[in-house]
Design a protein around this motif. Structure first.
Motif, short mmCIF file in Angstrom:
data_model
loop_
_atom_site.label_atom_id
_atom_site.label_comp_id
_atom_site.label_asym_id
_atom_site.label_seq_id
_atom_site.Cartn_x
_atom_site.Cartn_y
_atom_site.Cartn_z
N CYS A 61 -8.14 5.29 -3.52
CA CYS A 61 -8.31 4.23 -2.52
C CYS A 61 -9.79 3.94 -2.33
CB CYS A 61 -7.70 4.65 -1.17
SG CYS A 61 -5.92 4.90 -1.22
N ARG A 75 -3.76 3.05 -7.43
CA ARG A 75 -4.98 2.69 -6.72
C ARG A 75 -4.72 1.59 -5.68
NH1 ARG A 75 -4.94 0.52 -11.61
NH2 ARG A 75 -5.45 -1.69 -11.90
N VAL A 76 -5.54 1.60 -4.67
CA VAL A 76 -5.57 0.55 -3.65
C VAL A 76 -7.03 0.14 -3.45
CG1 VAL A 76 -5.16 -0.06 -1.23
CG2 VAL A 76 -3.50 1.37 -2.46
N ILE A 108 0.84 -1.20 0.00
CA ILE A 108 0.00 0.00 0.00
C ILE A 108 0.87 1.25 0.00
CG2 ILE A 108 -1.70 1.32 1.32
CD1 ILE A 108 -2.85 -1.35 2.30
N VAL A 168 -10.68 8.54 1.04
CA VAL A 168 -10.88 7.12 0.75
C VAL A 168 -12.37 6.85 0.57
CG1 VAL A 168 -10.54 4.76 1.58
CG2 VAL A 168 -8.84 6.52 2.11
N LEU A 220 -3.89 3.66 4.31
CA LEU A 220 -4.83 4.18 3.31
C LEU A 220 -4.81 5.70 3.27
CD1 LEU A 220 -7.87 1.78 3.85
CD2 LEU A 220 -6.40 1.87 1.83
#
Length: 473
Positions: free
Chosen positions: A172, A141-142, A135, A197, A162
């Protein structure tokens, strides 16, 4: 007063028998036979309680919109794979893998791909550190999809990672099961959204459950996708090993690189679409140089037309020729799976079942014990792992096939939960899994048929009752 009492009693008697007779006509047509028998028995004893319970929990229904969106997602997945024939892996000869590939593709939509690198991570803390490191390296992107996220040290670390990624401009997204991750959603959702997020709960409960489906249907998947580079799939949630006091977990996670990463991304995108209506783009992933593991993804759940997980597991059991090892924390098989295991052992296949000696689900633990005598008599070996709660879910077949993911060998995983499995057609992956299985067996107690037959009668009664209750689904 006497007349009123008599008429009320008569009315209750009529209702009682109407419920019994209606249930006899209605339930068997909508429920599998084993579950139907259990529900009818319950309703026969307590009709006015049994019927409401059946209406809430007796049939694994989903809303039409969720089923429609899953069908559309499956169609898109199949269409987008069509131009990527150069990534398809084709089994050589007519072995067991040649039989599994078309079955899994029909059940779960994904073709097998070559050029993957699969690393099996057996260390609980090390696998979480690897995820957080990935991460922290993310640039695009995550995407995280998890059944459970706890408000503990691991939850804090994941939330912090994050937020760091979002601050770098990384897109995210976090999907969490509304029930399994209730504590994590309550603790982190607001602050993560403020940090940029996107957070959504899966299969939300409360007043919204009617638009989702049966109240206890859950998304049990554990998937992480970072950029177009790496992905994780397995049994491990976003929580410390001791998140259930007294039951520290042992897990197994696969870190994936190669074309299978895009397939895991597609599963995330499907769940995102089903929950939000927003369609995400999924780019293909190139094969990994110096790695060539053939892998195939199997998503499953009540939105699919067939019991994907059950059918795949049963096919793998039937295809074993020499050695079969199954690892699961929850073992409550249906008749088909029980028969498959019995046939494999009686056919001369070395069949090893590894369960946890400790269990955080007491009713399930008692229910699974009800199967031991029949399996042991058939030649199935049963081992109970001692040091930790063995929460890993995987199986290996002979020397060339292995399945790892979130699928338990129980009715809930087969019929009620959205699950994910990664099937690897590779001797190296199977050899690594054999090492992990051997480490379990080194710290496990074998169950003998003679000793098991000597258990007290009250335990047999407890097992039978628990087995009956576990079929109430």
């Amino acid at each position: 007063m006497t007349d009123f009492t008599w008429s009320l009693s008569t009315w209750l008697l009529v209702v009682d028998w109407v419920v019994r007779l209606a249930s006899l006509l209605w339930i068997p047509a909508r429920t599998n036979p084993a579950a139907a028998r259990s529900w009818l028995l319950l309703i026969a004893f307590v009709p006015l309680l049994g019927l409401p319970l059946y209406l809430l929990f007796g049939h694994p229904w989903l809303s039409r919109e969720r089923i429609r969106r899953q069908a559309l997602a499956s169609q898109v997945i199949r269409e987008q794979q069509a131009p990527l024939r150069h990534l398809r892996w084709t089994p050589g000869g007519d072995g067991a893998d040649a039989e599994m590939v078309p079955l899994v593709e029909q059940l779960g939509d994904f073709m097998p791909t070559h050029g993957n690198a699969i690393e099996l991570l057996d260390d609980y803390d090390a696998s979480l550190r690897a995820l957080i490191d990935d991460i922290d390296r993310a640039r695009q992107r995550v995407h995280l999809l998890y059944y459970l996220m706890f408000d503990d040290a691991v939850g804090d670390a994941i939330a912090a990672a994050l937020k760091r990624a979002a601050a770098r401009g990384v897109q995210c997204r976090l999907l969490l099961d509304a029930v399994g991750a209730k504590r994590g959603l309550r603790r982190y959702a607001a602050e993560l959204r403020l940090a940029g997020v996107q957070v959504h709960d899966l299969l939300p409960g409360g007043l919204r459950w009617r638009r989702s489906g049966r109240m206890d249907l859950r998304n049990h998947r554990k998937v992480a996708v970072i950029d177009n580079d790496a992905a994780y799939v397995g049994s491990q949630n976003l929580a410390t090993a001791e998140f259930v006091p007294g039951f520290p977990n042992r897990e197994l996670v696969a870190r994936v690189r190669g074309p299978a990463v895009a397939h895991l991304e597609a599963v995330f995108a499907s769940d995102w679409f089903i929950e939000t209506g927003e369609r995400l783009e999924v780019a293909p992933t190139a094969p990994v140089q110096h790695a060539d593991v053939a892998a195939q993804l199997l998503p499953s759940g009540p939105a699919y037309p067939f019991a994907n997980a059950r059918d795949t597991v049963n096919a793998l059991i039937h295809l074993a020729k020499r050695r079969l090892v199954l690892v699961t924390p929850y073992f409550v098989p249906d008749d088909a799976t029980l028969s498959a295991l019995r046939i494999a052992a009686l056919s001369g296949v070395e069949t090893q079942l590894i369960l946890s000696a400790s269990n955080n689900q007491r009713l399930t633990a008692w229910a699974q014990e009800s199967y031991f005598e029949e399996l042991l008599a058939s030649g199935v070996k049963i081992a109970l792992y001692r040091p930790r709660f063995l929460h890993a879910k995987h199986l290996s077949v002979d020397d060339g096939m292995a399945l790892v993911g979130s699928i338990n060998l129980d009715i809930r995983s087969f019929a009620l939960n959205a699950e994910i499995g990664l099937l690897c057609y590779d001797r190296g992956v199977v050899a690594r899994m054999r090492e992990i299985e051997a480490s379990y067996l080194a710290d496990a107690d074998s169950v003998s048929l003679a000793a098991w037959k000597d258990r007290p009668a009250w335990r047999r009664s407890r097992e039978g009752f628990a087995r009956l209750m576990d079929f109430l689904m």
